[in-house]
Design a protein around this motif. Sequence first.
Motif, PDB file in Angstrom:
ATOM      1  N   ILE A   3       0.853  -1.209   0.000  1.00 19.82           N
ATOM      2  CA  ILE A   3       0.000   0.000   0.000  1.00 19.82           C
ATOM      3  C   ILE A   3       0.880   1.247   0.000  1.00 19.82           C
ATOM      4  N   THR A   4       1.982   1.203   0.788  1.00 21.86           N
ATOM      5  CA  THR A   4       2.856   2.391   0.878  1.00 21.86           C
ATOM      6  C   THR A   4       3.516   2.684  -0.461  1.00 21.86           C
ATOM      7  N   ILE A   5       4.018   1.674  -1.123  1.00 19.67           N
ATOM      8  CA  ILE A   5       4.749   1.933  -2.375  1.00 19.67           C
ATOM      9  C   ILE A   5       3.795   2.475  -3.434  1.00 19.67           C
ATOM     10  N   PHE A   6       2.568   1.951  -3.476  1.00 19.60           N
ATOM     11  CA  PHE A   6       1.614   2.430  -4.484  1.00 19.60           C
ATOM     12  C   PHE A   6       1.186   3.864  -4.189  1.00 19.60           C
ATOM     13  N   THR A   7       0.894   4.143  -2.895  1.00 18.54           N
ATOM     14  CA  THR A   7       0.406   5.494  -2.575  1.00 18.54           C
ATOM     15  C   THR A   7       1.536   6.516  -2.717  1.00 18.54           C
ATOM     16  N   ALA A   8       2.774   6.157  -2.265  1.00 18.22           N
ATOM     17  CA  ALA A   8       3.872   7.133  -2.332  1.00 18.22           C
ATOM     18  C   ALA A   8       4.298   7.350  -3.776  1.00 18.22           C
ATOM     19  N   SER A   9       4.404   6.267  -4.569  1.00 27.17           N
ATOM     20  CA  SER A   9       4.889   6.433  -5.956  1.00 27.17           C
ATOM     21  C   SER A   9       3.860   7.218  -6.761  1.00 27.17           C
ATOM     22  N   HIS A  10       2.589   6.924  -6.600  1.00 31.22           N
ATOM     23  CA  HIS A  10       1.576   7.620  -7.408  1.00 31.22           C
ATOM     24  C   HIS A  10       1.514   9.100  -7.031  1.00 31.22           C
ATOM     25  N   SER A  11       1.490   9.431  -5.739  1.00 36.58           N
ATOM     26  CA  SER A  11       1.334  10.858  -5.350  1.00 36.58           C
ATOM     27  C   SER A  11       2.660  11.601  -5.536  1.00 36.58           C
ATOM     28  N   LEU A  12       3.733  11.063  -4.943  1.00 41.24           N
ATOM     29  CA  LEU A  12       4.997  11.801  -4.953  1.00 41.24           C
ATOM     30  C   LEU A  12       5.720  11.727  -6.290  1.00 41.24           C
ATOM     31  N   GLN A  13       5.681  10.564  -6.954  1.00 44.16           N
ATOM     32  CA  GLN A  13       6.532  10.358  -8.117  1.00 44.16           C
ATOM     33  C   GLN A  13       5.776  10.576  -9.419  1.00 44.16           C
ATOM     34  N   GLY A  14       4.450  10.422  -9.397  1.00 46.65           N
ATOM     35  CA  GLY A  14       3.675  10.615 -10.628  1.00 46.65           C
ATOM     36  C   GLY A  14       3.112   9.314 -11.159  1.00 46.65           C
ATOM     37  N   ARG A  15       2.069   9.421 -11.975  1.00 45.12           N
ATOM     38  CA  ARG A  15       1.330   8.264 -12.475  1.00 45.12           C
ATOM     39  C   ARG A  15       2.203   7.318 -13.304  1.00 45.12           C
ATOM     40  N   GLU A  16       3.064   7.862 -14.157  1.00 47.45           N
ATOM     41  CA  GLU A  16       3.879   6.968 -15.003  1.00 47.45           C
ATOM     42  C   GLU A  16       4.686   6.012 -14.139  1.00 47.45           C
ATOM     43  N   ILE A  17       5.310   6.564 -13.088  1.00 43.20           N
ATOM     44  CA  ILE A  17       6.165   5.739 -12.226  1.00 43.20           C
ATOM     45  C   ILE A  17       5.302   4.741 -11.473  1.00 43.20           C
ATOM     46  N   ARG A  18       4.153   5.203 -10.975  1.00 48.71           N
ATOM     47  CA  ARG A  18       3.265   4.297 -10.221  1.00 48.71           C
ATOM     48  C   ARG A  18       2.925   3.096 -11.090  1.00 48.71           C
ATOM     49  N   ASN A  19       2.536   3.324 -12.353  1.00 44.06           N
ATOM     50  CA  ASN A  19       2.108   2.215 -13.209  1.00 44.06           C
ATOM     51  C   ASN A  19       3.260   1.261 -13.502  1.00 44.06           C
ATOM     52  N   LYS A  20       4.498   1.778 -13.457  1.00 43.66           N
ATOM     53  CA  LYS A  20       5.634   0.893 -13.701  1.00 43.66           C
ATOM     54  C   LYS A  20       5.873  -0.043 -12.512  1.00 43.66           C
ATOM     55  N   PHE A  21       5.276   0.321 -11.331  1.00 47.17           N
ATOM     56  CA  PHE A  21       5.475  -0.563 -10.168  1.00 47.17           C
ATOM     57  C   PHE A  21       4.693  -1.847 -10.326  1.00 47.17           C
ATOM     58  N   ASP A  22       3.758  -1.881 -11.273  1.00 48.08           N
ATOM     59  CA  ASP A  22       3.035  -3.139 -11.482  1.00 48.08           C
ATOM     60  C   ASP A  22       3.866  -4.088 -12.319  1.00 48.08           C
ATOM     61  N   GLU A  23       4.887  -3.560 -12.956  1.00 47.95           N
ATOM     62  CA  GLU A  23       5.734  -4.462 -13.767  1.00 47.95           C
ATOM     63  C   GLU A  23       7.140  -4.472 -13.210  1.00 47.95           C
ATOM     64  N   SER A  24       8.083  -4.088 -14.036  1.00 45.57           N
ATOM     65  CA  SER A  24       9.517  -4.273 -13.762  1.00 45.57           C
ATOM     66  C   SER A  24       9.972  -3.549 -12.492  1.00 45.57           C
ATOM     67  N   LEU A  25       9.398  -2.376 -12.246  1.00 50.63           N
ATOM     68  CA  LEU A  25       9.965  -1.505 -11.205  1.00 50.63           C
ATOM     69  C   LEU A  25       9.947  -2.168  -9.829  1.00 50.63           C
ATOM     70  N   ALA A  26       8.924  -3.008  -9.563  1.00 49.90           N
ATOM     71  CA  ALA A  26       8.830  -3.625  -8.226  1.00 49.90           C
ATOM     72  C   ALA A  26      10.061  -4.483  -7.944  1.00 49.90           C
TER      73      ALA A  26
END
Length: 478
Positions: free
Chosen positions: A150-173
């Motif tokens: 939950i933390t990585i999704f909420t922090a990446s989407h708000s702080l880092q931006g949508r593009e980065i958040r969506n990459k956490f579903d693939e390679s970035l994680a």
Amino acid sequence: KKPNEPPVVFHWFPLVGSTITYGMDPPRFFKENRAKYGDIFTFILLGKKTTVYLGPAGNDFILNGKVKDVCAEDIYTVLTTPVFGKDVVYDCPNSKLMEQKKFMKIALTTTAFQSYVPIIADEVTSYIKRCPDFKGKSGIVNIPKNMAEITIFTASHSLQGREIRNKFDESLAALYHDLDMGFTPINFMLHWAPLPWNKRRDHAQRTISKIYMDTIKERRAAGKSDAQDMMWHLMNSTYKDGRPVPDHEIAHMLIALLMAGQHSSSSTSSWMMLRLASRPDIMEALYREQVEALGADLPPLKYEDLAKLPLNQAIVKETLRLHAPIHSIMRAVKSPMPVPGTKYVIPTSHTLLSAGGVSATDPAFFPDPDRWEPTRWSKDSPLAPTVIRNEVEDEKVDYGYGLVSKGANSPYLPFGAGRHRCIGEQFANVQLQTITAMIVRQFKFRNVDGSDKIVGTDYASLFSRPIEPANIFWEKRD
Ligand code: HEM
Ligand SMILES: N#Cc1ccc(COc2ccc(/C=C/c3ccc(C(F)(F)[C@](O)(Cn4cnnn4)c4ccc(F)cc4F)nc3)cc2)cc1
């Protein structure tokens, strides 16, 4: 024993010194030695003379030390630079870090928080909907695992931006995980070692940097955006000498903020959930507080709502009092430091260590200190902190990124104080309060055995966190 140096904690072996007893349970180590030696004493940490100075006077001495006397980057850079990347935070002069903190703070405004609350709320709701651990009416989960996600999704989407958040579903994680493996206290000693996890860390750092820099180029090509995220603000920031922030420094600062936010918030939110499971009465009080303040239909959460939920706010405050993720703040001594009111002069061969958590659990300041009681923070509570009536109001100083409190007399400093004070406190509070409010709406928690017990703390990693598995019983509110 040298007459003008603090007493040294007894130890059998020269190199190991007190490393193990300290490393296993720092708060216990500090308390036991405070009883023997008082507020200032030296112990051997991996062969290094480490002088601890506890209590508000010690916090002031270390955290408000002058740049000529104390240095953070000398201690931390071996740990952080391989993970964050070069030229940022502790891989540059302190004056440059102060400018970087100013840039970071520009993105952490009320307007930004107003856009972050719905983002965070939606990420929590959709996570619970799609997560297999929360299928059905009730069950048992190892809650730290869910809070890390939950933390990585909420922090990446708000702080880092949508593009980065969506990459956490693939390679970035997976890349993030490899980078994270390099973020360990072992690397205080072995950062240079070509160990397998250090090689993976370096590969991950380079790959993540490239993902960020490609995103920066895409955004620059696309032109104007209404995005409120950190990436945009850093892309439009300029150093005092007129130079725009280079793309690699933007990428490296974003990695630094991701690591900061992730570890501190996932540890803190895990502890919050575990404490709520140990006190179902408080979780019910939180639900009632929302219904009374926001209406029984519980409309979508807004930033302005958070200020209407004082108990919800107190959950974060009380959890950080007992479970501060950073238990030891360290500084190198750059010139001999006389300790006011004593005959001691701390030599440059020592490291200074500030442990704010000791005064946060000192009965002199917090009645019944080991009891997790969020209501203690409401002014009329009998457990309210013994406010030290100090003649000087809480002094504030501007080190180049806005006014920060010196916190000199405060017994409660989970976000540090002075020049190196945290700039993420407001974001952390918005994120943690929103996550809690959204979870309280959907669940009732209790301990699996129905007790009010809490799991032990793992101090072996860089940020103290709950020992896992830390299971709780959940049930959906109808
Ligand atoms: C519960 C959450 C958090 C806690 C308890 C916390 C705690 C701290 C502490 C104790 C320090 C002082 C370190 C030192 O003096 O050596 C610090 C510094 C800092 N934190 Fe946080 N932090 C939290 C969240 C965040 C977040 C979310 C961000 C970024 C968005 C962040 C970014 C920073 C930065 C940039 C510094 C400055 C380091 C320096 O000046 O040397 N922190 N934090
Ligand atoms: N045997 C044994 C044995 C011996 C010893 C031990 C354990 O001993 C120790 C000793 C010290 C420490 C210190 C923690 C420490 C310091 C700095 C940082 C940081 F720099 F990284 C941070 O502040 C982090 N941060 C800030 N806000 N949120 N996160 C930061 C700043 C800016 C930034 F942009 C990004 C950042 F993320 N992180 C953590 C931890 C463990 C275990 C076992």
